[in-house]
Design a protein around this motif. Structure first.
Motif, PDB file in Angstrom:
ATOM      1  N   ALA A  56       0.855  -1.189   0.000  1.00  0.00           N
ATOM      2  CA  ALA A  56       0.000   0.000   0.000  1.00  0.00           C
ATOM      3  C   ALA A  56       0.890   1.238   0.000  1.00  0.00           C
ATOM      4  CB  ALA A  56      -0.898   0.007   1.226  1.00  0.00           C
ATOM      5  N   PRO A  57       0.528   2.270  -0.755  1.00  0.00           N
ATOM      6  CA  PRO A  57       1.322   3.501  -0.746  1.00  0.00           C
ATOM      7  C   PRO A  57       0.980   4.360   0.468  1.00  0.00           C
ATOM      8  CG  PRO A  57      -0.500   3.741  -2.268  1.00  0.00           C
ATOM      9  CD  PRO A  57      -0.586   2.334  -1.732  1.00  0.00           C
ATOM     10  N   ASP A  58       2.002   4.920   1.083  1.00  0.00           N
ATOM     11  CA  ASP A  58       1.790   5.938   2.102  1.00  0.00           C
ATOM     12  C   ASP A  58       1.347   7.218   1.419  1.00  0.00           C
ATOM     13  OD1 ASP A  58       1.884   7.444   4.442  1.00  0.00           O
ATOM     14  OD2 ASP A  58       4.046   7.791   4.305  1.00  0.00           O
ATOM     15  N   SER A  59       0.517   8.007   2.082  1.00  0.00           N
ATOM     16  CA  SER A  59       0.144   9.320   1.555  1.00  0.00           C
ATOM     17  C   SER A  59       1.177  10.341   2.024  1.00  0.00           C
ATOM     18  CB  SER A  59      -1.248   9.718   2.047  1.00  0.00           C
ATOM     19  OG  SER A  59      -1.317   9.672   3.457  1.00  0.00           O
ATOM     20  N   PRO A  60       1.609  11.262   1.151  1.00  0.00           N
ATOM     21  CA  PRO A  60       2.681  12.190   1.530  1.00  0.00           C
ATOM     22  C   PRO A  60       2.310  13.170   2.630  1.00  0.00           C
ATOM     23  CG  PRO A  60       1.833  12.699  -0.669  1.00  0.00           C
ATOM     24  CD  PRO A  60       1.209  11.407  -0.265  1.00  0.00           C
ATOM     25  N   LEU A  61       1.025  13.516   2.743  1.00  0.00           N
ATOM     26  CA  LEU A  61       0.576  14.453   3.776  1.00  0.00           C
ATOM     27  C   LEU A  61      -0.594  13.855   4.537  1.00  0.00           C
ATOM     28  CD1 LEU A  61       0.706  17.838   1.802  1.00  0.00           C
ATOM     29  CD2 LEU A  61       2.309  17.040   3.564  1.00  0.00           C
ATOM     30  N   PRO A  62      -0.597  14.022   5.851  1.00  0.00           N
ATOM     31  CA  PRO A  62       0.485  14.601   6.653  1.00  0.00           C
ATOM     32  C   PRO A  62       1.705  13.686   6.670  1.00  0.00           C
ATOM     33  CG  PRO A  62      -1.123  13.586   8.095  1.00  0.00           C
ATOM     34  CD  PRO A  62      -1.701  13.513   6.708  1.00  0.00           C
ATOM     35  N   ALA A  63       2.860  14.255   6.993  1.00  0.00           N
ATOM     36  CA  ALA A  63       4.079  13.456   7.058  1.00  0.00           C
ATOM     37  C   ALA A  63       3.951  12.403   8.151  1.00  0.00           C
ATOM     38  CB  ALA A  63       5.277  14.359   7.333  1.00  0.00           C
ATOM     39  N   LYS A  64       4.282  11.164   7.788  1.00  0.00           N
ATOM     40  CA  LYS A  64       4.176  10.037   8.723  1.00  0.00           C
ATOM     41  C   LYS A  64       5.511   9.294   8.713  1.00  0.00           C
ATOM     42  CE  LYS A  64       0.534   8.692   6.402  1.00  0.00           C
ATOM     43  NZ  LYS A  64       0.382   9.902   5.567  1.00  0.00           N
ATOM     44  N   PRO A  65       6.447   9.686   9.570  1.00  0.00           N
ATOM     45  CA  PRO A  65       7.802   9.135   9.493  1.00  0.00           C
ATOM     46  C   PRO A  65       7.883   7.646   9.772  1.00  0.00           C
ATOM     47  CG  PRO A  65       7.539  10.510  11.461  1.00  0.00           C
ATOM     48  CD  PRO A  65       6.335  10.734  10.606  1.00  0.00           C
ATOM     49  N   ASP A  66       6.866   7.059  10.445  1.00  0.00           N
ATOM     50  CA  ASP A  66       6.887   5.635  10.788  1.00  0.00           C
ATOM     51  C   ASP A  66       5.842   4.821  10.041  1.00  0.00           C
ATOM     52  OD1 ASP A  66       8.995   5.682  12.660  1.00  0.00           O
ATOM     53  OD2 ASP A  66       7.677   6.480  14.201  1.00  0.00           O
ATOM     54  N   ALA A  67       5.321   5.330   8.935  1.00  0.00           N
ATOM     55  CA  ALA A  67       4.279   4.615   8.196  1.00  0.00           C
ATOM     56  C   ALA A  67       4.754   3.263   7.684  1.00  0.00           C
ATOM     57  CB  ALA A  67       3.782   5.468   7.034  1.00  0.00           C
ATOM     58  N   ILE A  68       6.046   3.072   7.612  1.00  0.00           N
ATOM     59  CA  ILE A  68       6.627   1.818   7.132  1.00  0.00           C
ATOM     60  C   ILE A  68       6.363   0.663   8.098  1.00  0.00           C
ATOM     61  CG2 ILE A  68       8.902   2.031   8.218  1.00  0.00           C
ATOM     62  CD1 ILE A  68      10.135   1.251   5.485  1.00  0.00           C
TER      63      ILE A  68
END
Length: 300
Positions: A56-68
């Motif tokens: 699944a792609p992370d959305s760029p906003l808001p910034a989510k530094p730990d979305a991985i």
């Protein structure tokens, strides 16, 4: 897996995560290149081993530094239950996205029969961060959990009641006696094995209780040291593609094990070691943290 858009060192999680290091952080462009390379390397290695991987792609906003690390906000269960979890860091709560859940259900033709939403506990300052906080023996319905700022006893009780799990709780400490932030860096449970950092379990009676319960469930124990734990040797995941069990872990973790530990682990599945050093160092999480396993039943 969630392909990161804005991975980086997260100051909101650093106080409780001693695995997260701020030294020698590369620039944003270099970080992005390194992290995407490590992410794709893991996804490709799993696919070569026969594992079906939904990205699944992370959305760029808001910034989510730990979305991985999607396993901290959601877990999927054999009976069709999806659990959403309360997160300590405010900037991690945006990781919970309905479109990812919808993508997973559609991609695998999975059936979701109920959603257990524990996120209301954030308003009480009580947290439980998914299969980071919980190491689940799904076969025997036992949840192991090391108590920490991210793993609250009250929320554990609610999880156990709603999903009918037995709880085994303990306190675990890393080097410097700081509480281990997530249980899944101190232990992992496979079908017939368990990796545990026994010396990190602070109280001898709790250590013995954990080991006794694991052995009673038929798990061969691989006892690792604190140093090996800090090299993410406890942060691994057994997966079951059609060709037989594999054990996904980082090369950092694999290299930290001694010859006897490696032989024991190899007897339980084919090892798939992948290099994720930037993710481990800056994010404070390893291979297991990057994987949210899908146990949902298929639609008829």
């Amino acid at each position: 897996m969630v392909r990161p858009a804005r991975f980086g060192f997260n100051p909101q999680t650093a106080a409780s995560n001693a695995f997260q290091l701020s030294e020698h952080i590369p620039g944003e462009a270099e970080t992005r290149s390194l992290v995407l390379s490590e992410f794709e390397g893991l996804a490709e290695a799993l696919q070569r081993a026969g594992v079906a991987v939904m990205i699944a792609p992370d959305s760029p906003l808001p910034a989510k530094p730990d979305a991985i690390f999607p396993n901290n906000w959601v877990s999927f269960h054999f009976d069709g239950t999806v659990v959403l979890y309360p997160m300590l860091a405010p900037n991690r709560r945006a990781e919970r996205r309905d479109e990812i859940l919808e993508q997973a259900a559609t991609w695998g033709r999975f059936r979701v029969s109920r959603t257990v939403d524990l996120t209301h506990r954030e308003a009480e300052g009580k947290f439980l961060e998914g299969t980071g906080s919980l190491v689940l023996d799904r076969t025997h319905r036992i949840a192991y959990a090391s108590l920490s700022p991210r793993t609250d006893l009250d929320v554990l009780g609610e999880f156990a009641q709603l999903l009918d799990y037995e709880l085994v709780t303990f306190d675990a400490q890393g080097i410097g006696a700081q509480p281990v932030y997530h249980t899944n860096v101190a232990m992992a449970i496979g079908t017939r094995f368990a990796v545990v950092c026994g010396e990190a379990i602070a109280q001898p009676q709790h250590r013995e209780a954990v080991f006794t319960r694991l052995r009673a469930a038929g798990h061969e124990i691989i006892d690792i040291t604190r140093e090996q734990m800090c090299a993410f040797a406890g942060n691994l995941l057994e997966l079951a593609p059609p060709g037989g069990s594999i054990i996904a872990m980082s090369t950092t973790a694999w290299r930290s094990l001694d010859a006897a530990q490696r032989r024991t682990l190899e007897s339980h599945g084919n090892i798939v070691p992948v290099a994720v050093p930037t993710i481990e160092r800056m994010g404070g999480g390893g291979v297991r943290c990057m994987l949210a396993e899908l146990h949902l039943p298929k639609r008829l």
